[in-house]
Design an enzyme around this catalytic site. Structure first.
Site, PDB file in Angstrom:
ATOM      1  N   PRO A  19     -21.692  42.086  23.392  1.00 22.73           N
ATOM      2  CA  PRO A  19     -22.052  43.363  22.778  1.00 22.73           C
ATOM      3  C   PRO A  19     -23.561  43.601  22.821  1.00 22.73           C
ATOM      4  O   PRO A  19     -24.347  42.672  22.620  1.00 22.73           O
ATOM      5  CB  PRO A  19     -21.574  43.206  21.329  1.00 22.73           C
ATOM      6  CG  PRO A  19     -21.580  41.737  21.078  1.00 22.73           C
ATOM      7  CD  PRO A  19     -21.319  41.065  22.393  1.00 22.73           C
ATOM      8  N   CYS A  58     -44.065  67.325  30.432  1.00 20.90           N
ATOM      9  CA  CYS A  58     -43.995  68.538  31.243  1.00 20.90           C
ATOM     10  C   CYS A  58     -42.701  68.619  32.040  1.00 20.90           C
ATOM     11  O   CYS A  58     -42.721  68.620  33.273  1.00 20.90           O
ATOM     12  CB  CYS A  58     -45.192  68.585  32.178  1.00 20.90           C
ATOM     13  SG  CYS A  58     -46.713  68.394  31.263  1.00 20.90           S
ATOM     14  N   GLU A  59     -41.583  68.624  31.354  1.00 19.65           N
ATOM     15  CA  GLU A  59     -40.273  68.826  31.977  1.00 19.65           C
ATOM     16  C   GLU A  59     -39.395  69.476  30.927  1.00 19.65           C
ATOM     17  O   GLU A  59     -39.418  69.054  29.765  1.00 19.65           O
ATOM     18  CB  GLU A  59     -39.605  67.495  32.341  1.00 19.65           C
ATOM     19  CG  GLU A  59     -40.245  66.784  33.477  1.00 19.65           C
ATOM     20  CD  GLU A  59     -39.300  65.804  34.153  1.00 19.65           C
ATOM     21  OE1 GLU A  59     -38.068  65.931  33.978  1.00 19.65           O
ATOM     22  OE2 GLU A  59     -39.812  64.931  34.845  1.00 19.65           O
TER      23      GLU A  59
HETATM   24  C1  LIG Z   1     -24.491  46.859  29.515  1.00 22.66           C
HETATM   25  C2  LIG Z   1     -23.619  45.663  29.528  1.00 22.66           C
HETATM   26  C3  LIG Z   1     -23.182  45.098  28.328  1.00 22.66           C
HETATM   27  C4  LIG Z   1     -23.485  45.692  26.972  1.00 22.66           C
HETATM   28  O1  LIG Z   1     -22.879  46.921  26.786  1.00 22.66           O
HETATM   29  P1  LIG Z   1     -22.949  47.609  25.337  1.00 22.66           P
HETATM   30  O2  LIG Z   1     -22.276  48.914  25.541  1.00 22.66           O
HETATM   31  O3  LIG Z   1     -24.371  47.766  24.976  1.00 22.66           O
HETATM   32  O4  LIG Z   1     -22.209  46.734  24.390  1.00 22.66           O
HETATM   33  C5  LIG Z   1     -22.441  43.937  28.388  1.00 22.66           C
HETATM   34  N1  LIG Z   1     -22.127  43.365  29.575  1.00 22.66           N
HETATM   35  C6  LIG Z   1     -22.525  43.883  30.755  1.00 22.66           C
HETATM   36  C7  LIG Z   1     -22.160  43.204  32.009  1.00 22.66           C
HETATM   37  C8  LIG Z   1     -23.280  45.051  30.773  1.00 22.66           C
HETATM   38  O5  LIG Z   1     -23.665  45.574  31.936  1.00 22.66           O
END
Ligand SMILES: *Cc1c(COP(=O)(O)O)cnc(C)c1O
Length: 421
Positions: A276, A346-347
């Site tokens: 996570p 500036c966008e």
């Molecule tokens: C980005 C990613 C995560 C984390 O994803 P979250 O949505 O931030 O929990 C975990 N594993 C891999 C391989 C990722 O690319």
């Protein structure tokens, strides 16, 4: 739940008024809460209690060493996607045995670095990568522990740019080819198969796609074991979503996620790994900015802040919503008025919100973007030669600057003029 609450009409991070931090650090800045990070990590620990497991924080969501040290001290592993992230985890004191290396384009140098300094496993994303990893490991006299990231062809029903588990996405190997590639892995001298990996996307607000993917992983695990492979670990990736609006979003809780994992995979006698990012870091951070101007346009008013898309790119990049609230709590009596909330870049893409109902604000007033801990500071840039903004970590009634604002000289002196100039 987080630890950014109003007390006596002033928004606090834990026991610290954010107005105090703004007065000493200046705006804009990111501020993170130790209690919230800790709470979110523990929710996953509790959700997976009773199963052999390791929670590997996805560093890419928030990678400041003080954050990694905070989570590492709680026992977290780290999911890294580059040598730079590997080195950050190492610098934060996390041992290689708790670091997993993900990513679709690992270089030979990155593989060698991780093999030399210790690695829990590589999550390999293709047969081609597997062969290169075997060569690199063999040349070092090492054997690389691996899982193969399989693409289960499940639609995570999330934003197009962060869905990763459909067959048209660049990630992993098609689950239909997994058995052949595992057979090849078993023959490669520098490879030791330890498990299977899957990650279907980010900001998932429903458990159904996870369950569909994990069910396929359970079937694959049985098939691979029947083929003679040792599958002792399942890495289930990250992706659990968070509520970005206070009112109408109710993504599943870690407890429900954990219960589903136990139901679908509990009888396999495997170690579970999860990665996570957002759920741990997202609501553990806010971005604090000042109002520079209130500009009256034709048919709309603009609230111009000192923060911009280079500091927080999620609205420009994903159309993401962040609640934006005043540091001085609004009086209930005053009716909110719609404004476009924008930064100085500036966008026209430098727009945080359109026609957002906001309480009356004046130049100098402070606002906080909620849920800005994940994919905020890490995606920031110096576009428009705006210095990277400071990061501050709060713990109870203490706070510390964990990344200072660079000076203009530091930024400009990184450029080198060639001799002919
Ligand atoms: C980005 C990613 C995560 C984390 O994803 P979250 O949505 O931030 O929990 C975990 N594993 C891999 C391989 C990722 O690319």
């Amino acid at each position: 739940m987080d630890h950014f609450l109003y007390r006596n009409g002033v928004l606090h991070a834990e026991d610290v008024p954010l107005t105090d931090i703004a007065a000493t650090v200046g705006t804009p800045f990111y501020c993170y809460s130790t209690a919230t990070l800790t709470r979110h990590f523990r929710l996953f620990q509790e959700a997976l209690a009773g199963m052999d497991h390791l929670i590997c924080f996805a560093i890419k969501s928030l990678s400041n060493q003080a954050i990694l040290r905070t989570l590492g001290n709680l026992g977290a592993g780290m999911d890294v996607v580059s040598e730079g992230e590997y080195r950050r985890a190492q610098a934060a004191g996390v041992p290689g045995a708790r670091i997993v290396f993900s990513g679709v384009g690992k270089t030979r140098a990155e593989m060698a670095y991780a093999l030399t300094h210790g690695i829990r496993q590589f999550n390999v994303e293709s047969a081609e990568e597997l062969r290169v990893l075997s060569e690199v490991a063999s040349s070092l006299g090492a054997v690389a522990p691996i899982t193969l990231r399989v693409n289960p062809d499940v639609d995570a029903k999330t934003h197009e740019k962060i869905a990763t588990g459909r067959k048209e996405d660049k990630f992993g190997v098609p689950i239909t080819h997994a058995r052949e590639i595992y057979a090849e892995a078993a023959r490669l001298p520098g490879i030791e198969v330890v498990g299977v990996d899957v990650h279907i996307g980010s900001q998932l607000t429903d458990l159904a796609p996870f369950e569909a993917a994990f069910t396929k992983i359970a079937d694959l695990t049985r098939a691979l074991r029947a083929d003679g492979h040792t599958i002792r670990r399942l890495d289930l990736g990250g992706g659990l979503g968070i509520p970005y609006t206070r009112s109408n979003e109710t993504p599943p809780l870690p407890t429900d996620y954990g219960a589903m994992i136990k139901r679908v995979l509990g009888d396999l006698d495997v170690e579970i790994e999860i990665e996570p990012g957002r759920l741990i870091s997202g609501n553990a951070g806010v971005l604090v900015a000042s109002v520079l101007y209130l500009k009256q346009g034709e048919g709309r008013d603009f609230l111009i802040l000192d923060a911009a898309m280079n500091d927080l790119i999620r609205p420009a990049m994903y159309g993401a919503h962040h609640d934006i609230i005043p540091l001085q709590e609004a009086q209930a009596a005053a009716a909110p008025q719609p404004v476009d909330i924008v930064g100085p870049v500036c966008e026209s893409g430098d727009t945080f919100a359109k026609a957002r109902p906001m309480p009356a604000l004046a130049p100098g007033d402070l606002v906080a973007f909620r849920s800005a801990g994940a994919y905020g500071a890490v995606m920031s840039s110096e576009y428009n030669t705006r210095p990277l903004i400071p990061e501050v970590l709060v713990k109870d009634d203490q706070y510390a600057v964990i990344r200072p604002r660079p000076s203009f000289d530091e930024i400009i002196n990184r450029d080198k003029l060639p001799e002919w100039l």
